[in-house]
Design an enzyme around this catalytic site. Structure first.
Site, PDB file in Angstrom:
ATOM      1  N   ARG A   1      15.075  84.479  44.246  1.00 39.14           N
ATOM      2  CA  ARG A   1      15.207  85.783  42.920  1.00 39.14           C
ATOM      3  C   ARG A   1      16.802  85.020  42.673  1.00 39.14           C
ATOM      4  O   ARG A   1      16.428  84.971  41.126  1.00 39.14           O
ATOM      5  CB  ARG A   1      16.480  86.653  44.100  1.00 39.14           C
ATOM      6  CG  ARG A   1      17.342  87.503  43.348  1.00 39.14           C
ATOM      7  CD  ARG A   1      17.964  88.824  43.754  1.00 39.14           C
ATOM      8  NE  ARG A   1      17.723  89.709  44.347  1.00 39.14           N
ATOM      9  CZ  ARG A   1      17.001  90.373  43.627  1.00 39.14           C
ATOM     10  NH1 ARG A   1      17.251  90.191  41.998  1.00 39.14           N
ATOM     11  NH2 ARG A   1      16.104  91.412  43.259  1.00 39.14           N
TER      12      ARG A   1
ATOM     13  N   ILE B   1      26.302  86.936  44.574  1.00 38.69           N
ATOM     14  CA  ILE B   1      25.818  87.465  45.691  1.00 38.69           C
ATOM     15  C   ILE B   1      24.809  87.146  45.504  1.00 38.69           C
ATOM     16  O   ILE B   1      24.014  87.932  45.587  1.00 38.69           O
ATOM     17  CB  ILE B   1      26.281  89.317  45.378  1.00 38.69           C
ATOM     18  CG1 ILE B   1      27.675  89.413  44.739  1.00 38.69           C
ATOM     19  CG2 ILE B   1      25.819  89.975  46.535  1.00 38.69           C
ATOM     20  CD1 ILE B   1      28.037  91.066  44.872  1.00 38.69           C
ATOM     21  N   PRO B   2      24.063  85.986  46.556  1.00 38.31           N
ATOM     22  CA  PRO B   2      22.550  85.927  46.579  1.00 38.31           C
ATOM     23  C   PRO B   2      22.182  86.523  47.927  1.00 38.31           C
ATOM     24  O   PRO B   2      22.835  87.303  48.389  1.00 38.31           O
ATOM     25  CB  PRO B   2      22.703  84.145  47.455  1.00 38.31           C
ATOM     26  CG  PRO B   2      24.278  83.671  47.451  1.00 38.31           C
ATOM     27  CD  PRO B   2      25.241  84.675  46.801  1.00 38.31           C
ATOM     28  N   HIS B   3      21.133  86.930  47.404  1.00 38.35           N
ATOM     29  CA  HIS B   3      19.988  87.964  48.533  1.00 38.35           C
ATOM     30  C   HIS B   3      18.704  88.249  48.193  1.00 38.35           C
ATOM     31  O   HIS B   3      18.349  87.553  46.822  1.00 38.35           O
ATOM     32  CB  HIS B   3      20.573  89.701  47.872  1.00 38.35           C
ATOM     33  CG  HIS B   3      20.262  89.960  46.937  1.00 38.35           C
ATOM     34  ND1 HIS B   3      21.903  89.700  46.342  1.00 38.35           N
ATOM     35  CD2 HIS B   3      19.682  90.893  45.903  1.00 38.35           C
ATOM     36  CE1 HIS B   3      21.297  90.653  44.698  1.00 38.35           C
ATOM     37  NE2 HIS B   3      20.367  90.636  44.990  1.00 38.35           N
ATOM     38  N   GLY B   4      17.413  88.316  48.749  1.00 34.57           N
ATOM     39  CA  GLY B   4      16.363  87.930  48.733  1.00 34.57           C
ATOM     40  C   GLY B   4      15.816  88.952  47.288  1.00 34.57           C
ATOM     41  O   GLY B   4      16.171  89.868  47.083  1.00 34.57           O
TER      42      GLY B   4
END
Length: 144
Positions: A46, A60-63
């Site tokens: 991402r 805000i890292p997320h998949g």
């Protein structure tokens, strides 16, 4: 299970780059049983597509959308980087990893973004000394 717990908050961390910071955020979620290890790869993927740095010293890292199946339960990891980590042009001082099932995702993302949009809150997060201070700030500002 609470989505924010002391064991998922890391204080005074350092990372050589944003990828290491994202891996750290993912590892906390993995260790807590929220995700499978493949989800961390999707968090990095991402970041390649679009930076998860949202401004005001926050990433805000997320998949990716396709990674939903790799989430076992909703959880948040919070890492404080006093020296900051380069996320392109900007430095992130707080990196908050998210793994959210179902409709939780946008709600959590929005809640965190709202809390961190306040300069005063970001100062409190950056200067917090204990994980509980960080959790208390989010819990007082968000409906968790």
């Amino acid at each position: 299970m609470s989505i924010m717990t002391i064991d998922k908050v890391k204080m005074n961390a350092t990372a050589k780059d944003k990828y290491e910071a994202i891996r750290m955020a993912g590892q906390i979620l993995l260790d807590a049983g929220h995700i499978t290890s493949e989800y961390i790869d999707k968090m990095l993927e991402r970041e390649e597509i679009v930076s998860t740095y949202i401004g005001n010293g926050l990433a805000i890292p997320h998949g990716t959308k396709e990674s939903k199946a790799l989430i076992q339960s909703t959880g948040i990891s919070i890492i404080q980087f006093p020296q900051g980590v380069d996320f392109g042009e900007e430095k992130a001082y707080m990196v908050i990893g998210i793994a959210a099932q179902g409709g939780d995702h946008m709600e959590i993302l929005t809640g965190i973004a709202m809390v961190c949009a306040e300069e005063e809150n970001m100062d409190k997060l950056r200067n917090a000394v204990t994980p509980q201070e960080i959790i208390d700030l989010f819990e007082s500002e968000m409906e968790l």
